[in-house]
Design a protein around this motif. Sequence first.
Motif, mmCIF file in Angstrom:
data_model
loop_
_atom_site.group_PDB
_atom_site.id
_atom_site.type_symbol
_atom_site.label_atom_id
_atom_site.label_comp_id
_atom_site.label_asym_id
_atom_site.label_seq_id
_atom_site.Cartn_x
_atom_site.Cartn_y
_atom_site.Cartn_z
ATOM 1 N N SER A 238 -8.764 0.027 15.186
ATOM 2 C CA SER A 238 -8.697 -1.417 14.934
ATOM 3 C C SER A 238 -8.863 -1.755 13.448
ATOM 4 C CB SER A 238 -9.761 -2.149 15.755
ATOM 5 O OG SER A 238 -11.053 -1.765 15.328
ATOM 6 N N SER A 239 -9.045 -0.735 12.618
ATOM 7 C CA SER A 239 -9.264 -0.957 11.192
ATOM 8 C C SER A 239 -7.959 -0.932 10.409
ATOM 9 C CB SER A 239 -10.191 0.126 10.625
ATOM 10 O OG SER A 239 -11.468 0.026 11.188
ATOM 11 N N GLN A 240 -8.031 -1.469 9.206
ATOM 12 C CA GLN A 240 -6.931 -1.341 8.263
ATOM 13 C C GLN A 240 -7.337 -0.301 7.231
ATOM 14 O OE1 GLN A 240 -6.442 -5.675 7.288
ATOM 15 N NE2 GLN A 240 -4.301 -5.089 7.618
ATOM 16 N N TRP A 241 -6.368 0.148 6.450
ATOM 17 C CA TRP A 241 -6.618 1.185 5.457
ATOM 18 C C TRP A 241 -6.260 0.689 4.071
ATOM 19 C CZ3 TRP A 241 -8.775 5.606 7.362
ATOM 20 C CH2 TRP A 241 -8.659 5.828 8.730
ATOM 21 N N SER A 242 -7.026 1.137 3.108
ATOM 22 C CA SER A 242 -6.742 0.874 1.708
ATOM 23 C C SER A 242 -6.692 2.225 1.000
ATOM 24 C CB SER A 242 -7.860 0.006 1.116
ATOM 25 O OG SER A 242 -7.786 -0.010 -0.287
ATOM 26 N N VAL A 243 -5.674 2.430 0.177
ATOM 27 C CA VAL A 243 -5.560 3.663 -0.602
ATOM 28 C C VAL A 243 -5.532 3.277 -2.078
ATOM 29 C CG1 VAL A 243 -4.155 5.696 -1.106
ATOM 30 C CG2 VAL A 243 -4.368 4.888 1.246
ATOM 31 N N ASP A 244 -6.484 3.824 -2.825
ATOM 32 C CA ASP A 244 -6.618 3.505 -4.251
ATOM 33 C C ASP A 244 -6.589 1.988 -4.476
ATOM 34 O OD1 ASP A 244 -6.866 6.190 -4.861
ATOM 35 O OD2 ASP A 244 -4.720 6.446 -5.197
ATOM 36 N N CYS A 245 -7.398 1.283 -3.691
ATOM 37 C CA CYS A 245 -7.600 -0.172 -3.782
ATOM 38 C C CYS A 245 -6.370 -0.994 -3.416
ATOM 39 C CB CYS A 245 -8.104 -0.564 -5.173
ATOM 40 S SG CYS A 245 -9.690 0.168 -5.587
ATOM 41 N N GLU A 246 -5.435 -0.417 -2.677
ATOM 42 C CA GLU A 246 -4.253 -1.148 -2.241
ATOM 43 C C GLU A 246 -4.163 -1.114 -0.723
ATOM 44 O OE1 GLU A 246 0.262 -0.605 -3.389
ATOM 45 O OE2 GLU A 246 -1.040 -0.369 -5.139
ATOM 46 N N MET A 247 -4.060 -2.288 -0.103
ATOM 47 C CA MET A 247 -3.943 -2.341 1.355
ATOM 48 C C MET A 247 -2.617 -1.716 1.786
ATOM 49 S SD MET A 247 -6.784 -3.563 2.363
ATOM 50 C CE MET A 247 -6.441 -3.765 4.095
ATOM 51 N N ILE A 248 -2.667 -0.951 2.878
ATOM 52 C CA ILE A 248 -1.492 -0.235 3.373
ATOM 53 C C ILE A 248 -1.045 -0.865 4.686
ATOM 54 C CG2 ILE A 248 -0.587 2.003 4.109
ATOM 55 C CD1 ILE A 248 -1.418 1.791 1.086
ATOM 56 N N ASP A 249 0.206 -1.350 4.714
ATOM 57 C CA ASP A 249 0.747 -1.987 5.917
ATOM 58 C C ASP A 249 1.360 -0.981 6.881
ATOM 59 O OD1 ASP A 249 0.052 -4.578 5.139
ATOM 60 O OD2 ASP A 249 1.883 -4.782 3.950
ATOM 61 N N GLU A 250 1.892 0.125 6.361
ATOM 62 C CA GLU A 250 2.557 1.112 7.207
ATOM 63 C C GLU A 250 1.968 2.504 6.946
ATOM 64 O OE1 GLU A 250 6.978 -0.036 7.882
ATOM 65 O OE2 GLU A 250 6.554 -0.422 5.759
ATOM 66 N N PRO A 251 0.802 2.788 7.570
ATOM 67 C CA PRO A 251 0.122 4.067 7.306
ATOM 68 C C PRO A 251 0.937 5.287 7.701
ATOM 69 C CG PRO A 251 -0.984 2.857 9.068
ATOM 70 C CD PRO A 251 0.062 1.948 8.494
#
Length: 90
Positions: free
Chosen positions: A57-70
């Motif tokens: 249910s979480s979202q992901w951020s990579v290097d301070c950028e939100m990721i819409d399509e992991p």
Amino acid sequence: MSRPTITVLYFASASTATGLTTETVPIPESGQTLSELATILTARHPNASNLKEILDSSQWSVDCEMIDEPEKLVLKGGEEVAVICPVSGG
């Protein structure tokens, strides 16, 4: 040569479930998609209560950028990945 690693940051319920705020996680030489990370983290923390549900249910951020399509983002090593848990407020 050592395997590439990523740094995972845990917040809120993910931090409570794992008992961690950060950890270093090795990834395959060939890289891995961000969408596969939840399975790896769940396997690393078999006693973490509800971790799979929290990560799902979480979202992901990579290097301070939100990721819409992991499923489209490939981690190569060196990234900082944050687990952004859903929040409720009033």
